[in-house]
Design an enzyme around this catalytic site. Sequence first.
Site, short mmCIF file in Angstrom:
data_model
loop_
_atom_site.label_atom_id
_atom_site.label_comp_id
_atom_site.label_asym_id
_atom_site.label_seq_id
_atom_site.Cartn_x
_atom_site.Cartn_y
_atom_site.Cartn_z
N ASP A 1 -3.23 -1.54 7.20
CA ASP A 1 -3.78 -2.40 6.16
C ASP A 1 -2.72 -2.64 5.07
OD1 ASP A 1 -6.55 -3.55 5.22
OD2 ASP A 1 -5.83 -2.44 3.49
N TYR B 1 -3.41 -6.41 -5.07
CA TYR B 1 -3.84 -7.77 -4.71
C TYR B 1 -3.46 -8.78 -5.78
CZ TYR B 1 -6.69 -5.64 -1.04
OH TYR B 1 -7.10 -4.95 0.07
N HIS C 1 -11.35 -2.81 12.56
CA HIS C 1 -10.20 -2.77 11.66
C HIS C 1 -9.66 -1.37 11.41
CE1 HIS C 1 -7.67 -4.10 8.32
NE2 HIS C 1 -8.19 -3.15 7.55
#
Length: 360
Positions: free
Chosen positions: A173, A281, A337
């Site tokens: 990730d 982010y 995931h």
Amino acid sequence: MPELVVTALLAPSRLTLKLLRAFMWSLVFSAALVAAAVYGCIAFTHVLCRPRRGCCGRPRSTPPACLSNPTLGEHCFLTLKSSGLRLHYVSAGRGNGPLMLFLHGFPENWFSWRYQLWEFQSRFHVVAVDLRGYGSSDAPRDVDCYTTDLLMTDIQDVILGLGYSKCILVAHDWGALLAWNFSIYYPSLVERMVIVSAAPMSVYQDYSIRHIGQFFRSNYIFLFQLPWLPEKLLSMSDFQILKTTLTHRKRGIPHLTPSELEAFLYDFSQPGGLTGPLNYYRNLFRNFPLEPQELATPTLLLWGEKDTYFEQGLVGTISSRFVPGRLEAHILPGVGHWIPQSNPGEMHEYMWAFLRDLLD
């Protein structure tokens, strides 16, 4: 050529780039407002369905026992040479072989690598870090402290600070986004890479422009561009959005126990515990547009066929950027995931085969 002439020749390109970035940011913040409305409805629905939890997250006073399991390794701290920040890490198997460095994603921490710490400590020095802003590592408040360049420097300082000149980098990730970049800019420090469920930033950029479905899968990215609101929404109803992300029957981590869930929520529940991770982010679009880059580090790529957040088509785009013969990619049927935690057995089989020649 006179400097004035050069400036005049470059002016149209610079103006075009500025206009492109302005247009991009207008789209990003428009999407952020839409995402905020959607996630706001979700968060308030959780509050209405569970009124006793209230609108705020409950700070955990005691970490769950699984975080101090001695079989996982020794808890240590390393002061980074470049920044002076202290990073927390868990280490096992020192002296047993090469350094295997693990980089986690969001919303996780070092504990997401528990199965790999158990599996590989007999033949490697395994180290799972809490990245800057996570867990017990230092967490600067400023958004500018979480640029990709600074985060890559952290990885360099960890490798060298542990006394190694190279490592096997294993990442998932967000950790994998950093690992891709690190292998490009610090290739001498990476002997092999194992990447799980993430594409290089330039690949993600180019693929998303051509495949609008990827934008919808990654809609949370736009929410996280906003200040303070994402922290509030994620913490409402005692972090129910995060709980759902990690435990959802189809999209979450299978068989995650209540104690293991608390291993992730404990750090996020502390004051300011979400701000550092979300600042990753908030720097994601800083360098847009990104130039395509050739990938050359020998890499094992593992991808879940049922990954909720990333389309399977990204694997083909990643392959097209690689020097021939340097990438070994596997798509795991029926898998989501969270491969390091949901399918550790399959992951370990691929890793042992990929790393066999280093151990001969």
